[in-house]
Design an enzyme around this catalytic site. Structure first.
Site, PDB file in Angstrom:
ATOM      1  N   ARG A 187     -16.471  50.361  33.475  1.00 35.71           N
ATOM      2  CA  ARG A 187     -15.640  49.975  32.331  1.00 35.71           C
ATOM      3  C   ARG A 187     -16.229  50.582  31.060  1.00 35.71           C
ATOM      4  NH1 ARG A 187     -15.937  45.781  28.463  1.00 35.71           N
ATOM      5  NH2 ARG A 187     -13.964  44.789  27.887  1.00 35.71           N
ATOM      6  N   LEU A 188     -15.461  51.434  30.396  1.00 36.32           N
ATOM      7  CA  LEU A 188     -15.909  52.086  29.174  1.00 36.32           C
ATOM      8  C   LEU A 188     -15.571  51.175  27.997  1.00 36.32           C
ATOM      9  CD1 LEU A 188     -14.790  55.770  29.875  1.00 36.32           C
ATOM     10  CD2 LEU A 188     -16.982  54.668  30.377  1.00 36.32           C
ATOM     11  N   ASP A 189     -16.566  50.420  27.562  1.00 40.41           N
ATOM     12  CA  ASP A 189     -16.368  49.409  26.530  1.00 40.41           C
ATOM     13  C   ASP A 189     -16.151  50.053  25.168  1.00 40.41           C
ATOM     14  OD1 ASP A 189     -16.627  46.616  25.415  1.00 40.41           O
ATOM     15  OD2 ASP A 189     -18.346  47.574  24.433  1.00 40.41           O
ATOM     16  N   ALA A 190     -15.120  49.579  24.445  1.00 40.14           N
ATOM     17  CA  ALA A 190     -14.857  49.993  23.058  1.00 40.14           C
ATOM     18  C   ALA A 190     -14.854  51.504  22.897  1.00 40.14           C
ATOM     19  CB  ALA A 190     -15.877  49.361  22.117  1.00 40.14           C
ATOM     20  N   VAL A 191     -14.380  52.203  23.910  1.00 39.37           N
ATOM     21  CA  VAL A 191     -14.508  53.667  23.906  1.00 39.37           C
ATOM     22  C   VAL A 191     -13.664  54.332  22.828  1.00 39.37           C
ATOM     23  CG1 VAL A 191     -12.657  54.084  25.582  1.00 39.37           C
ATOM     24  CG2 VAL A 191     -14.607  55.661  25.460  1.00 39.37           C
TER      25      VAL A 191
END
Length: 586
Positions: free
Chosen positions: A236-240
């Site tokens: 999961r790419l957080d705040a990408v």
């Protein structure tokens, strides 16, 4: 060069120009080390690059590593035991929210990316979870805790962290920068070189990283590969969306940000086929789905995220079920693009964060949004704000548990809370994509107002920590809402995982009906099987004789058999918030 190497070189040239060759060489070293030195089990899937492995059996749970506690046992071990005992194979995956050492934001201010928080357990517990379920882990790549060693390097002017952060003159005009918070963008920091102002999108403890420095990108490529070695299958790419900064722009969704996502996608497809990349971008709908890379379909397969969060769904469901009208959500569902087989949505109603309001932009008039916010206040919730370029604040997210949000309609609380709540979950479960249920949705958790008072953070309202013995007692006591909600959802999950029409790639069609009714058809599959899902979204009875020509035609064209375990199936009248799943072979 191989096709993969050519692709990587193209992306790195966009990001770093003439430095691309050196950066690519160092990425190649990371990949070579991964191939030769990994001793962990490979990802659960070994599918080809263009065929992600998902099916109707994919159903996920979202939780913290310490959402459930049992004294004397590491919380990650407690979580694994709970999931196996109470859910078993009704779920296929679990998203364990940041389980690393952290300093704030319940894990999203990461101090060390390659360690497990000792209060939760150790890597062996993560590997055990990954052996039982598809494991999602967060790659928190936009920012880092100010207590991290990288930031200590910055303060002292030491390598490698000295150049990992973004300094900005405090007199610089940053008004164009899109903000998800109301806190100052620039944070003053005392260093050996005097006071410096650094970029901090989310909080003064979450300092943004400078991806214009290729060393930062290389750090995260290494971290990503390390997670895969531990058995993580979903990244999961957080705040990408905020990753790349350029003064004079909004600093959100910049082309370089999309290129970084494409680069990470190319790497996981090459090194660990079957790994899924999902972007977390709590923004208006059109911006959110841009992370599929669908605009490049004409040139080949989508090349960004395999999955995006369906952020518009939770607030639209709130509106639908508290307003008693399905027209708005019907219009939105009809607007969704047809996705290629390599892409799908992550559907959810609640998560560790609040219910985003920005995704409603362009979908719901401001007066309807404001009425919804006021209603959530009446039901015990809060509203977090964000700053605009003109200095004003606007709503960003609603902070409330989903169960409490379902306690009534615009007329106030009523006796239909559980039925309304289950209707919301059944709708989410039936939509095209993979469903994810937050642990506090599964348990019908009430607002944790004491948690808010203790932490001073509005999001704590939906982050209660259960004691295992207390939760077990509630789950095993038939007279409790927790028991009723959990076991009804368990039955829905069991039913869904056995129905091939719920495959994420199965076609989806919204049937035109009166506002009181939502009707969704899934399929037909290649063998002709199709599913019809009917939902009364009001607190009154609905007579199917008034469902309209489109639905009546669908009902008479096929021989439908009931599936859903929640309601009776043959009556012509749907009770309030009734759920009806029907299947036909031809």
């Amino acid at each position: 060069m191989t096709p993969f190497e050519q692709t990587v070189h193209h992306y790195l040239t966009h990001l770093y120009g003439p430095r691309a060759g050196e950066v690519q060489r160092r990425i190649g070293q990371h990949l070579a080390n991964f191939r030769t030195a990994s001793t962990a089990s490979p990802p659960a899937s070994t599918a080809g690059h263009d065929a992600p492995t998902w099916s109707e059996k994919d159903q996920w749970v979202i939780c913290y590593g310490d959402s459930i506690l049992d004294e004397g046992t590491p919380p990650l071990a407690v979580l694994d035991t709970f999931l196996q005992r109470y859910l078993g194979d009704a779920i296929s995956g679990v998203h364990v929210l940041p389980f690393f050492p952290w300093s704030s934001d319940d894990g999203f201010s990461v101090i060390h990316y390659r360690e497990v928080n000792s209060e939760l357990g150790e890597w062996a517990h993560i590997q055990t979870l990954a052996s039982h379920y598809d494991l999602m882990a967060d790659l928190v790549l936009n920012h880092v805790s100010r207590e991290s060693l990288w930031f200590v390097d910055y303060l002292t002017g030491s390598l490698p962290g000295r150049d990992y952060f973004i300094e900005v003159d405090p007199d610089t005009d940053v008004s164009q920068v899109t903000r998800p918070r109301s806190s100052p963008l620039l944070v003053p920091i005392s260093t050996r070189r005097g006071t410096r102002h650094v970029w901090a999108t989310f909080s003064e403890d979450q300092i943004d990283l400078n991806f214009e420095n290729p060393d930062v990108l290389l750090e995260f490529v290494g971290i990503l590969l390390f997670y895969l070695q531990q058995g993580v299958r979903i990244i999961r790419l957080d705040a990408v969306a905020f990753l790349w900064k350029r003064l004079g722009t909004s600093c959100i969704h910049l082309p370089e940000t999309h290129t970084v996502v494409r680069l990470l996608r190319a790497i996981v497809d090459e090194i660990a086929p079957g790994t899924l990349l999902i972007t977390e971008t709590n923004v208006p709908h059109a911006e959110n789905i841009s992370y599929f890379g669908l605009e490049r379909l004409a040139k080949g397969a989508p090349d960004e995220a395999h999955m995006v969060y369906q952020f518009a769904l939770p607030p639209l469901l709130l509106h639908t079920l508290t307003r008693g009208e399905a027209t708005t959500i019907q219009t939105w569902l009809n607007s969704l693009p047809v996705l290629p087989e390599q892409c799908t949505y992550l559907n959810f109603t609640a998560s560790h964060d609040g219910i985003g309001v920005r995704p409603l932009e362009g979908l719901l008039p401001d007066h309807e949004r404001d009425a919804l916010l006021e209603l959530m206040h009446r039901f015990g919730g809060f509203v977090s704000m964000r700053s605009n370029p003109d200095g004003s604040d606007t709503p960003y997210e609603i902070n409330i548990t989903w169960f409490e949000a379902m306690c009534g309609t615009r007329r106030g609380p009523d006796p239909w809370q559980i039925a309304r709540f289950l209707c919301s979950q059944a709708i989410m479960l039936s939509l095209q994509g993979i469903p994810a249920l937050y642990i506090h949705t599964l348990t019908g958790t009430l607002n944790d107002v004491e948690g808010v008072e203790r932490s001073g953070r509005l999001r704590s309202i939906n982050r209660r920590r259960w004691q295992l013995d207390e939760l077990a007692l509630l789950l095993e006591s038939p007279s409790t809402p927790t028991h009723d909600v959990f076991h009804a959802l368990h039955r829905l999950l069991e039913q869904r995982r056995q129905e091939p029409c719920f495959h994420p790639n199965a076609p989806q069609r919204v049937i035109d009906t009166p506002p009181e009714l939502l009707a969704i058809e899934r399929g037909p599959l290649r063998n002709g099987r199709r599913l019809l899902a009917l939902y009364n979204v009001t607190d009154g009875k609905f007579d199917l004789a008034h469902a309209g020509d489109a639905l009546n035609q669908a009902l008479t064209q096929h021989h439908w058999q009931p599936l859903d375990p929640l309601t009776a199936h043959h009556e012509e009248t749907l009770p309030p918030y009734a759920v009806r799943w029907l299947a036909a072979e031809t």
